[in-house]
Design a protein around this motif. Structure first.
Motif, PDB file in Angstrom:
ATOM      1  N   ILE A 241     -16.926  28.484 -36.468  1.00 10.16           N
ATOM      2  CA  ILE A 241     -17.039  28.761 -35.034  1.00 10.16           C
ATOM      3  C   ILE A 241     -18.242  27.998 -34.499  1.00 10.16           C
ATOM      4  O   ILE A 241     -19.341  28.087 -35.056  1.00 10.16           O
ATOM      5  CB  ILE A 241     -17.188  30.268 -34.744  1.00 10.16           C
ATOM      6  N   VAL A 242     -18.027  27.253 -33.429  1.00  7.38           N
ATOM      7  CA  VAL A 242     -19.053  26.389 -32.842  1.00  7.38           C
ATOM      8  C   VAL A 242     -19.217  26.766 -31.379  1.00  7.38           C
ATOM      9  O   VAL A 242     -18.231  26.922 -30.664  1.00  7.38           O
ATOM     10  CB  VAL A 242     -18.626  24.903 -32.929  1.00  7.38           C
ATOM     11  N   ARG A 243     -20.452  26.909 -30.942  1.00  4.35           N
ATOM     12  CA  ARG A 243     -20.710  27.125 -29.519  1.00  4.35           C
ATOM     13  C   ARG A 243     -21.538  25.956 -29.021  1.00  4.35           C
ATOM     14  O   ARG A 243     -22.574  25.615 -29.586  1.00  4.35           O
ATOM     15  CB  ARG A 243     -21.445  28.435 -29.288  1.00  4.35           C
ATOM     16  N   LEU A 244     -21.066  25.335 -27.951  1.00  2.00           N
ATOM     17  CA  LEU A 244     -21.748  24.210 -27.322  1.00  2.00           C
ATOM     18  C   LEU A 244     -22.277  24.647 -25.966  1.00  2.00           C
ATOM     19  O   LEU A 244     -21.640  25.451 -25.270  1.00  2.00           O
ATOM     20  CB  LEU A 244     -20.793  23.031 -27.146  1.00  2.00           C
ATOM     21  N   TRP A 245     -23.415  24.090 -25.585  1.00  3.08           N
ATOM     22  CA  TRP A 245     -24.063  24.438 -24.319  1.00  3.08           C
ATOM     23  C   TRP A 245     -24.460  23.166 -23.595  1.00  3.08           C
ATOM     24  O   TRP A 245     -25.100  22.293 -24.176  1.00  3.08           O
ATOM     25  CB  TRP A 245     -25.288  25.299 -24.592  1.00  3.08           C
ATOM     26  N   ASN A 246     -24.091  23.076 -22.332  1.00  2.00           N
ATOM     27  CA  ASN A 246     -24.512  21.954 -21.502  1.00  2.00           C
ATOM     28  C   ASN A 246     -25.903  22.276 -20.973  1.00  2.00           C
ATOM     29  O   ASN A 246     -26.074  23.176 -20.158  1.00  2.00           O
ATOM     30  CB  ASN A 246     -23.526  21.739 -20.348  1.00  2.00           C
ATOM     31  N   SER A 247     -26.890  21.543 -21.434  1.00  2.12           N
ATOM     32  CA  SER A 247     -28.294  21.825 -21.086  1.00  2.12           C
ATOM     33  C   SER A 247     -28.669  21.303 -19.707  1.00  2.12           C
ATOM     34  O   SER A 247     -29.809  21.467 -19.283  1.00  2.12           O
ATOM     35  CB  SER A 247     -29.217  21.212 -22.131  1.00  2.12           C
ATOM     36  N   SER A 248     -27.736  20.710 -19.004  1.00  2.00           N
ATOM     37  CA  SER A 248     -27.999  20.167 -17.673  1.00  2.00           C
ATOM     38  C   SER A 248     -27.334  21.034 -16.615  1.00  2.00           C
ATOM     39  O   SER A 248     -26.299  21.650 -16.858  1.00  2.00           O
ATOM     40  CB  SER A 248     -27.434  18.740 -17.586  1.00  2.00           C
ATOM     41  N   GLY A 249     -27.912  21.044 -15.437  1.00  2.00           N
ATOM     42  CA  GLY A 249     -27.312  21.740 -14.314  1.00  2.00           C
ATOM     43  C   GLY A 249     -26.139  20.976 -13.723  1.00  2.00           C
ATOM     44  O   GLY A 249     -25.426  21.482 -12.866  1.00  2.00           O
ATOM     45  N   GLN A 250     -25.919  19.762 -14.198  1.00  2.00           N
ATOM     46  CA  GLN A 250     -24.804  18.922 -13.730  1.00  2.00           C
ATOM     47  C   GLN A 250     -23.646  19.022 -14.725  1.00  2.00           C
ATOM     48  O   GLN A 250     -23.857  19.319 -15.898  1.00  2.00           O
ATOM     49  CB  GLN A 250     -25.260  17.466 -13.621  1.00  2.00           C
TER      50      GLN A 250
ATOM     51  N   ALA B  88     -19.074  16.219 -35.624  1.00  2.00           N
ATOM     52  CA  ALA B  88     -19.913  15.242 -34.925  1.00  2.00           C
ATOM     53  C   ALA B  88     -19.762  15.519 -33.433  1.00  2.00           C
ATOM     54  O   ALA B  88     -18.655  15.772 -32.950  1.00  2.00           O
ATOM     55  CB  ALA B  88     -19.466  13.830 -35.260  1.00  2.00           C
ATOM     56  N   ILE B  89     -20.876  15.472 -32.724  1.00  2.00           N
ATOM     57  CA  ILE B  89     -20.882  15.720 -31.282  1.00  2.00           C
ATOM     58  C   ILE B  89     -21.489  14.506 -30.607  1.00  2.00           C
ATOM     59  O   ILE B  89     -22.598  14.095 -30.950  1.00  2.00           O
ATOM     60  CB  ILE B  89     -21.718  16.973 -30.931  1.00  2.00           C
ATOM     61  N   GLU B  90     -20.770  13.951 -29.659  1.00  2.00           N
ATOM     62  CA  GLU B  90     -21.276  12.825 -28.879  1.00  2.00           C
ATOM     63  C   GLU B  90     -21.435  13.299 -27.437  1.00  2.00           C
ATOM     64  O   GLU B  90     -20.444  13.621 -26.784  1.00  2.00           O
ATOM     65  CB  GLU B  90     -20.312  11.643 -28.939  1.00  2.00           C
ATOM     66  N   SER B  91     -22.682  13.372 -26.969  1.00  2.00           N
ATOM     67  CA  SER B  91     -22.955  13.793 -25.598  1.00  2.00           C
ATOM     68  C   SER B  91     -24.402  13.514 -25.258  1.00  2.00           C
ATOM     69  O   SER B  91     -25.268  13.533 -26.137  1.00  2.00           O
ATOM     70  CB  SER B  91     -22.685  15.288 -25.427  1.00  2.00           C
ATOM     71  N   GLU B  92     -24.643  13.269 -23.986  1.00  2.00           N
ATOM     72  CA  GLU B  92     -26.029  13.101 -23.537  1.00  2.00           C
ATOM     73  C   GLU B  92     -26.678  14.432 -23.201  1.00  2.00           C
ATOM     74  O   GLU B  92     -27.894  14.563 -23.261  1.00  2.00           O
ATOM     75  CB  GLU B  92     -26.067  12.180 -22.322  1.00  2.00           C
ATOM     76  N   THR B  93     -25.885  15.434 -22.829  1.00  2.00           N
ATOM     77  CA  THR B  93     -26.475  16.696 -22.370  1.00  2.00           C
ATOM     78  C   THR B  93     -25.980  17.925 -23.115  1.00  2.00           C
ATOM     79  O   THR B  93     -26.601  18.979 -23.037  1.00  2.00           O
ATOM     80  CB  THR B  93     -26.190  16.921 -20.869  1.00  2.00           C
ATOM     81  N   VAL B  94     -24.870  17.834 -23.829  1.00  2.00           N
ATOM     82  CA  VAL B  94     -24.302  19.004 -24.499  1.00  2.00           C
ATOM     83  C   VAL B  94     -24.924  19.140 -25.884  1.00  2.00           C
ATOM     84  O   VAL B  94     -24.933  18.203 -26.673  1.00  2.00           O
ATOM     85  CB  VAL B  94     -22.766  18.902 -24.582  1.00  2.00           C
ATOM     86  N   LEU B  95     -25.447  20.339 -26.157  1.00  3.24           N
ATOM     87  CA  LEU B  95     -26.137  20.620 -27.416  1.00  3.24           C
ATOM     88  C   LEU B  95     -25.383  21.675 -28.220  1.00  3.24           C
ATOM     89  O   LEU B  95     -24.726  22.552 -27.655  1.00  3.24           O
ATOM     90  CB  LEU B  95     -27.552  21.140 -27.139  1.00  3.24           C
ATOM     91  N   LEU B  96     -25.516  21.601 -29.534  1.00  2.00           N
ATOM     92  CA  LEU B  96     -24.971  22.629 -30.410  1.00  2.00           C
ATOM     93  C   LEU B  96     -25.835  23.876 -30.258  1.00  2.00           C
ATOM     94  O   LEU B  96     -27.042  23.841 -30.476  1.00  2.00           O
ATOM     95  CB  LEU B  96     -24.999  22.143 -31.869  1.00  2.00           C
ATOM     96  N   ASN B  97     -25.219  24.973 -29.864  1.00  2.00           N
ATOM     97  CA  ASN B  97     -25.951  26.221 -29.649  1.00  2.00           C
ATOM     98  C   ASN B  97     -25.867  27.124 -30.871  1.00  2.00           C
ATOM     99  O   ASN B  97     -26.829  27.785 -31.225  1.00  2.00           O
ATOM    100  CB  ASN B  97     -25.403  26.920 -28.405  1.00  2.00           C
ATOM    101  N   SER B  98     -24.708  27.169 -31.514  1.00  3.39           N
ATOM    102  CA  SER B  98     -24.573  27.951 -32.746  1.00  3.39           C
ATOM    103  C   SER B  98     -23.415  27.426 -33.570  1.00  3.39           C
ATOM    104  O   SER B  98     -22.483  26.810 -33.051  1.00  3.39           O
ATOM    105  CB  SER B  98     -24.382  29.445 -32.441  1.00  3.39           C
ATOM    106  N   LEU B  99     -23.504  27.678 -34.858  1.00  7.43           N
ATOM    107  CA  LEU B  99     -22.495  27.252 -35.824  1.00  7.43           C
ATOM    108  C   LEU B  99     -22.462  28.321 -36.894  1.00  7.43           C
ATOM    109  O   LEU B  99     -23.501  28.652 -37.466  1.00  7.43           O
ATOM    110  CB  LEU B  99     -22.894  25.900 -36.428  1.00  7.43           C
TER     111      LEU B  99
END
Length: 162
Positions: free
Chosen positions: A105-114, A84-95
């Protein structure tokens, strides 16, 4: 003329016309000015309010990585997500399963420039603690608290199987 580059480069009046400039062969560059063969381009228009980088990223991912529906037997057990991922800007990129078959193996990506924050936790009983991982899928320090990601940052995690 609407095709005069100086007109549309410098100012584009509001209009219902949509321009699709998908191949850069107009400018005088150092490569071939034509591109042979068939090409397919797909577009999706999505009405929205103010720009939201995360919503835009989600829409793009939804279009480029569509849901794969697979028929299963009615008596088959429900498939549960591994985390489970709780975030406003971080998305699951790969699993994906690890190469050694002992983890996910999980890769997360922050989709915001902040800077962004994500809380990640296992969602199934067959998975153990979450650890940071190297690109070589080695287990690193524990990732048991909120993860801080830089703007557009990526983090790789390893969820060990029990």
């Amino acid at each position: 003329s609407p095709f005069d580059s100086q007109v549309w480069i410098n100012k584009l009046e509001p209009s219902t016309t949509r321009y699709s400039y998908v191949m850069n062969n107009y400018w005088e560059t150092n490569y071939k000015s034509d591109q042979d063969g068939p090409h397919a381009f797909r577009y999706a228009l999505w009405p929205h309010g103010p720009f939201d980088a995360t919503a835009t990223a989600r829409r793009g991912i939804e279009r480029s990585q569509p849901l794969l529906a697979v028929a299963v037997a009615p008596e088959a057990a429900a498939v549960r997500p591994p985390l489970a991922i709780e975030s406003e800007t971080v998305l699951l990129n790969s699993l994906k399963p690890s190469r050694d078959g002992k983890a996910v193996i999980v890769r997360l990506w922050n989709s915001s420039g902040q800077p962004g924050r994500a809380v990640v936790r296992p969602a199934r009983d067959d998975l153990g603690p979450i650890a940071r991982s190297s690109p070589f899928e080695e287990s690193g320090p524990a990732a048991d608290g909120p993860l801080e990601l830089a703007g557009y940052g990526i983090v790789t995690l390893r969820l060990e199987s029990k």
